[in-house]
Design an enzyme around this catalytic site. Structure first.
Site, PDB file in Angstrom:
ATOM      1  N   HIS A   1       0.698   4.554   3.968  1.00 32.81           N
ATOM      2  CA  HIS A   1       0.047   3.629   3.045  1.00 32.81           C
ATOM      3  C   HIS A   1      -1.450   3.506   3.291  1.00 32.81           C
ATOM      4  CE1 HIS A   1      -0.161   0.254   0.318  1.00 32.81           C
ATOM      5  NE2 HIS A   1      -0.650  -0.541   1.261  1.00 32.81           N
TER       6      HIS A   1
ATOM      7  N   HIS B   1       3.732   1.454   5.081  1.00 34.15           N
ATOM      8  CA  HIS B   1       4.139   0.195   4.444  1.00 34.15           C
ATOM      9  C   HIS B   1       5.662   0.148   4.441  1.00 34.15           C
ATOM     10  CE1 HIS B   1       4.642  -2.999   1.556  1.00 34.15           C
ATOM     11  NE2 HIS B   1       3.340  -3.216   1.563  1.00 34.15           N
TER      12      HIS B   1
ATOM     13  N   GLN C   1      -1.839  -4.093  -5.140  1.00 31.24           N
ATOM     14  CA  GLN C   1      -1.002  -5.079  -5.833  1.00 31.24           C
ATOM     15  C   GLN C   1      -1.210  -6.485  -5.289  1.00 31.24           C
ATOM     16  OE1 GLN C   1       3.049  -3.827  -5.281  1.00 31.24           O
ATOM     17  NE2 GLN C   1       2.915  -2.156  -6.745  1.00 31.24           N
TER      18      GLN C   1
ATOM     19  N   ARG D   1       3.228  -5.271   9.371  1.00 28.62           N
ATOM     20  CA  ARG D   1       3.831  -4.076   8.756  1.00 28.62           C
ATOM     21  C   ARG D   1       4.401  -3.098   9.772  1.00 28.62           C
ATOM     22  NH1 ARG D   1      -0.591  -3.148   3.934  1.00 28.62           N
ATOM     23  NH2 ARG D   1       0.168  -4.925   2.730  1.00 28.62           N
TER      24      ARG D   1
ATOM     25  N   GLU E   1       1.613 -13.222   2.914  1.00 27.56           N
ATOM     26  CA  GLU E   1       2.045 -11.855   3.225  1.00 27.56           C
ATOM     27  C   GLU E   1       2.292 -11.732   4.723  1.00 27.56           C
ATOM     28  OE1 GLU E   1      -0.691  -9.011   1.502  1.00 27.56           O
ATOM     29  OE2 GLU E   1       0.035  -9.440  -0.510  1.00 27.56           O
TER      30      GLU E   1
ATOM     31  N   ARG F   1      -3.596  -2.516  10.160  1.00 25.39           N
ATOM     32  CA  ARG F   1      -4.327  -3.422   9.260  1.00 25.39           C
ATOM     33  C   ARG F   1      -3.473  -4.614   8.853  1.00 25.39           C
ATOM     34  NH1 ARG F   1      -4.642  -3.777   3.410  1.00 25.39           N
ATOM     35  NH2 ARG F   1      -3.396  -1.918   3.090  1.00 25.39           N
TER      36      ARG F   1
ATOM     37  N   LEU G   1      -9.299  -4.549   0.864  1.00 20.34           N
ATOM     38  CA  LEU G   1     -10.227  -4.792  -0.250  1.00 20.34           C
ATOM     39  C   LEU G   1     -11.365  -5.686   0.234  1.00 20.34           C
ATOM     40  CD1 LEU G   1      -7.534  -5.465  -3.025  1.00 20.34           C
ATOM     41  CD2 LEU G   1      -8.919  -3.402  -2.778  1.00 20.34           C
TER      42      LEU G   1
HETATM   43  C1  LIG Z   1      -0.211   1.074  -3.815  1.00 23.87           C
HETATM   44  C2  LIG Z   1      -1.290   0.431  -2.988  1.00 23.87           C
HETATM   45  C3  LIG Z   1      -1.347  -0.951  -2.875  1.00 23.87           C
HETATM   46  C4  LIG Z   1      -2.348  -1.554  -2.109  1.00 23.87           C
HETATM   47  N1  LIG Z   1      -2.429  -2.927  -2.062  1.00 23.87           N
HETATM   48  C5  LIG Z   1      -3.464  -3.504  -1.399  1.00 23.87           C
HETATM   49  C6  LIG Z   1      -3.650  -4.911  -1.434  1.00 23.87           C
HETATM   50  O1  LIG Z   1      -2.904  -5.639  -2.086  1.00 23.87           O
HETATM   51  N2  LIG Z   1      -4.695  -5.438  -0.740  1.00 23.87           N
HETATM   52  C7  LIG Z   1      -5.565  -4.667  -0.008  1.00 23.87           C
HETATM   53  O2  LIG Z   1      -6.489  -5.210   0.607  1.00 23.87           O
HETATM   54  N3  LIG Z   1      -5.410  -3.324   0.016  1.00 23.87           N
HETATM   55  C8  LIG Z   1      -4.402  -2.726  -0.666  1.00 23.87           C
HETATM   56  N4  LIG Z   1      -4.269  -1.364  -0.646  1.00 23.87           N
HETATM   57  C9  LIG Z   1      -5.296  -0.566   0.046  1.00 23.87           C
HETATM   58  C10 LIG Z   1      -6.566  -0.549  -0.804  1.00 23.87           C
HETATM   59  O3  LIG Z   1      -6.213  -0.453  -2.164  1.00 23.87           O
HETATM   60  C11 LIG Z   1      -7.453   0.623  -0.448  1.00 23.87           C
HETATM   61  O4  LIG Z   1      -7.609   0.717   0.934  1.00 23.87           O
HETATM   62  C12 LIG Z   1      -8.835   0.440  -1.069  1.00 23.87           C
HETATM   63  O5  LIG Z   1      -8.704   0.200  -2.447  1.00 23.87           O
HETATM   64  C13 LIG Z   1      -9.688   1.666  -0.826  1.00 23.87           C
HETATM   65  O6  LIG Z   1     -10.849   1.544  -1.593  1.00 23.87           O
HETATM   66  P1  LIG Z   1     -11.995   2.637  -1.473  1.00 23.87           P
HETATM   67  O7  LIG Z   1     -13.070   2.205  -2.386  1.00 23.87           O
HETATM   68  O8  LIG Z   1     -12.302   2.863  -0.055  1.00 23.87           O
HETATM   69  O9  LIG Z   1     -11.306   3.996  -1.992  1.00 23.87           O
HETATM   70  P2  LIG Z   1     -10.560   4.324  -3.353  1.00 23.87           P
HETATM   71  O10 LIG Z   1     -10.338   3.112  -4.152  1.00 23.87           O
HETATM   72  O11 LIG Z   1      -9.372   5.135  -3.015  1.00 23.87           O
HETATM   73  O12 LIG Z   1     -11.606   5.255  -4.121  1.00 23.87           O
HETATM   74  C14 LIG Z   1     -11.852   6.567  -3.672  1.00 23.87           C
HETATM   75  C15 LIG Z   1     -12.845   7.229  -4.615  1.00 23.87           C
HETATM   76  O13 LIG Z   1     -13.372   8.391  -3.991  1.00 23.87           O
HETATM   77  C16 LIG Z   1     -13.393   9.462  -4.916  1.00 23.87           C
HETATM   78  N5  LIG Z   1     -13.316  10.723  -4.167  1.00 23.87           N
HETATM   79  C17 LIG Z   1     -12.456  11.058  -3.177  1.00 23.87           C
HETATM   80  N6  LIG Z   1     -12.707  12.309  -2.755  1.00 23.87           N
HETATM   81  C18 LIG Z   1     -13.746  12.772  -3.496  1.00 23.87           C
HETATM   82  C19 LIG Z   1     -14.454  13.999  -3.557  1.00 23.87           C
HETATM   83  N7  LIG Z   1     -14.148  15.046  -2.772  1.00 23.87           N
HETATM   84  N8  LIG Z   1     -15.461  14.122  -4.458  1.00 23.87           N
HETATM   85  C20 LIG Z   1     -15.790  13.095  -5.291  1.00 23.87           C
HETATM   86  N9  LIG Z   1     -15.148  11.914  -5.275  1.00 23.87           N
HETATM   87  C21 LIG Z   1     -14.142  11.755  -4.395  1.00 23.87           C
HETATM   88  C22 LIG Z   1     -12.186   9.225  -5.798  1.00 23.87           C
HETATM   89  O14 LIG Z   1     -12.343   9.944  -7.020  1.00 23.87           O
HETATM   90  C23 LIG Z   1     -12.258   7.703  -5.942  1.00 23.87           C
HETATM   91  O15 LIG Z   1     -13.168   7.388  -6.973  1.00 23.87           O
HETATM   92  C24 LIG Z   1      -3.282  -0.745  -1.410  1.00 23.87           C
HETATM   93  C25 LIG Z   1      -3.216   0.643  -1.519  1.00 23.87           C
HETATM   94  C26 LIG Z   1      -2.243   1.236  -2.303  1.00 23.87           C
HETATM   95  C27 LIG Z   1      -2.203   2.727  -2.415  1.00 23.87           C
END
Ligand SMILES: Cc1cc2nc3c(=O)[nH]c(=O)nc-3n(C[C@H](O)[C@H](O)[C@H](O)COP(=O)(O)OP(=O)(O)OC[C@H]3O[C@@H](n4cnc5c(N)ncnc54)[C@H](O)[C@@H]3O)c2cc1C
Length: 504
Positions: free
Chosen positions: A340, A232, A48, A279, A116, A375, A381
């Protein structure tokens, strides 16, 4: 297809931005992206608040962002990594904008930078209160223009294929063919996200079951600092909601106050920065207050904020609260801390390389050293974007990744496995709920110095035995794989010898 050059597991910001970079610079590479759900069902989509970067050097400095990150990490950050990420942030953000993501501006044309907790300056680029959704949308759209990227959705990765300490691909369950198959790759890149589902209360979607970390651990890659779990402070408190809806930290940045049942603003009793402390500090203050009062939640007061400006910046939050019967301009929002973010993960170097040959990791499943024990808001992100660039640059420069003939020893499995529920559904559900409940109490116990921590640890060990037994004696099922991954990570957390300093 059972061979590819580059295999990306995960379609969040870490996976997509890496795939895009490699595809841009290496049109001859075949790149496969596997995801276990729909393309956009990721933690990324739910982000968000936004993405932190020094975008206005008249009001902000790189040193300030570096210091804020180090302070939030409580001495556990790798300062070299912090400097690298903060200094490279603006360039990566400009690129993200060129790829089509839009971030809010003021009427004057300047960036509308949010504030923030833990940040000494306003430096959060955002798209209203759905920054992650916008980033995910833009990346998926941009990826469509590349003919060398192949998407495989609803493909569940089970385990890495490893030979001679070299990763050669992945074993996965294909929900369409209903078979367990192998996909061999010159290079494998884990971007599988977090593990919030270990806990009873979490902001993470149900896909966040720590699969990548568990797979890497089983393959003997080093895992670091997994016990640093960030709670969080302000998830919307509604009984039994999984995942819990997040009330972004940016709401406190915009002036919302945290109060207890008596209407007293209490966080200043714990830290001079009050609601805008980091946090860990704010969650600690809330847990302590709840312990004192015996209440189940505290309250976020937005009633004094400008209605028009708030609705424009936080339309999703306003609407979600309305659906829960809360008018944010007249009522207090019920909130409680929720699991979180996984600060630890698969240990990687500055290029995102793990200890296993030809295996990279990035995003929430990786431990780069940026976050330390806690963090800093909106640095996640950012980390994913910076490390995707570093890894892609190394991969392209290497050109020949070379995994000759390593694939030959992994026979594929011919059986068709129906997509049914786990055989023993009731047992599965009970074990999962018990694990989540125990881990929640374990985490809260660390905070309050509960003398029964060792009993809880033993309970997790006993549950691990039961889950392993269920896994080994049942027909294959994705839910059982996820449960095994969750308990593997829970074991890593409770067995960690290092002190947990996040809530002190
Ligand atoms: C509600 C919320 C709000 C947030 N707000 C912020 C923010 O404002 N700013 C910020 O910096 N961070 C924020 N975060 C944290 C941030 O969103 C995440 O840390 C970040 O998006 C993680 O990205 P990622 O690409 O590592 O994983 P993800 O975006 O979680 O993607 C994981 C991927 O892996 C795939 N996957 C998982 N396991 C398997 C498997 N066994 N086989 C095949 N595929 C698999 C899933 O299908 C998915 O496609 C927030 C998190 C949440 C939950």
């Amino acid at each position: 297809m059972n061979h590819t050059d580059v295999l990306v597991l995960g379609s969040g910001i870490a996976g997509l931005s890496f795939a895009l970079k490699v595809a841009q610079k290496g049109p001859d590479f075949n790149i496969c992206i596997l995801t276990k759900a729909d393309k956009n069902e990721t933690n990324t989509k739910y982000a968000q608040g936004g993405i932190a970067a020094v975008m206005n050097t008249l009001t902000d400095t790189f040193d300030a962002h570096i210091n804020d990150t180090l302070e939030s990490g409580k001495g556990y950050c790798d300062s070299g990594v912090v400097e690298m990420v903060v200094n490279k942030a603006p360039k990566r953000l400009v690129e993200m904008i060129e790829w089509g993501a839009s971030f809010d501006k003021k009427p004057s044309g300047e960036w509308d930078l949010g504030l923030e907790g833990g940040h000494s300056q306003s430096r959060i680029l955002h798209h209203k209160d759905k920054t992650g959704y916008e980033i995910e949308r833009a990346l998926l759209e941009k990826l469509k223009s590349f003919r060398n990227i192949y998407f495989f959705t609803h493909h569940f990765a089970i385990d890495l294929l490893v030979k001679e300490h070299t990763c050669v691909g992945v074993k996965y369950y294909n929900k369409r063919s209903r078979k367990i198959e192998n996909l061999f790759a010159q290079l494998t890149y884990l971007a599988t996200g977090g593990s919030g589902q270990i806990f009873e209360t979490t902001t993470n979607p149900v896909i966040a079951t720590g699969d990548g970390v568990a797979m890497a651990h089983r393959a003997d890659a080093a895992i670091k600092d997994l016990h640093f779990i960030q709670f969080h402070p302000t998830a919307l408190f509604l009984k039994k909601e999984n995942p819990a809806f997040l009330i972004s930290e940016a709401v406190r940045g915009a002036g919302a106050k945290l109060v207890n049942k008596a209407g007293e603003r209490f966080v200043f009793n714990y830290h001079p920065s009050g609601e805008l402390a980091t946090r860990d500090v704010v969650s600690h203050a809330i847990f302590s207050e709840l312990q004192k009062t015996g209440e189940a939640c505290v309250y976020l007061d937005c009633t004094h904020l400008d209605e028009k400006a708030f609705t424009a910046h936080f339309p999703t939050i306003t609407e979600r609260c309305r659906k829960a019967g809360i008018d944010v301009f007249r009522d207090l929002i019920t909130v409680t801390p929720a699991a979180h973010y996984q600060c630890g993960g698969i240990a990687v170097n500055k290029n995102g390389r793990t200890g296993l040959k030809n295996l990279y990791a990035n995003g929430e499943c990786a431990n780069t050293g940026l976050h330390g024990a806690n963090r800093l808001a909106s640095n996640s992100l950012l980390e994913a974007l910076v490390f995707a660039h570093e890894a892609a640059t190394e991969v392209i420069e290497k050109k020949d990744m070379g995994n000759p003939n390593l694939s030959l020893d992994f026979p594929s499995e011919a059986a068709v496995i129906p997509l049914t529920l786990p055989q023993d559904l009731a047992v599965y559900k009970t074990l999962r709920e018990q694990l989540q409940a125990v881990m929640q109490i374990y985490y809260l116990g660390k905070h309050s110095g509960n003398p029964g921590q060792n009993d809880l640890k033993n309970k997790v060990i006993a549950l691990a035995g039961e889950i392993e037994n269920l896994f080994n004696t049942s027909a294959f099922h994705i839910s059982l794989c996820e449960l095994r991954n969750l308990v593997d990570l829970a074991l890593l957390i409770v067995n960690e010898k290092k002190a947990d300093i996040t809530l002190k």
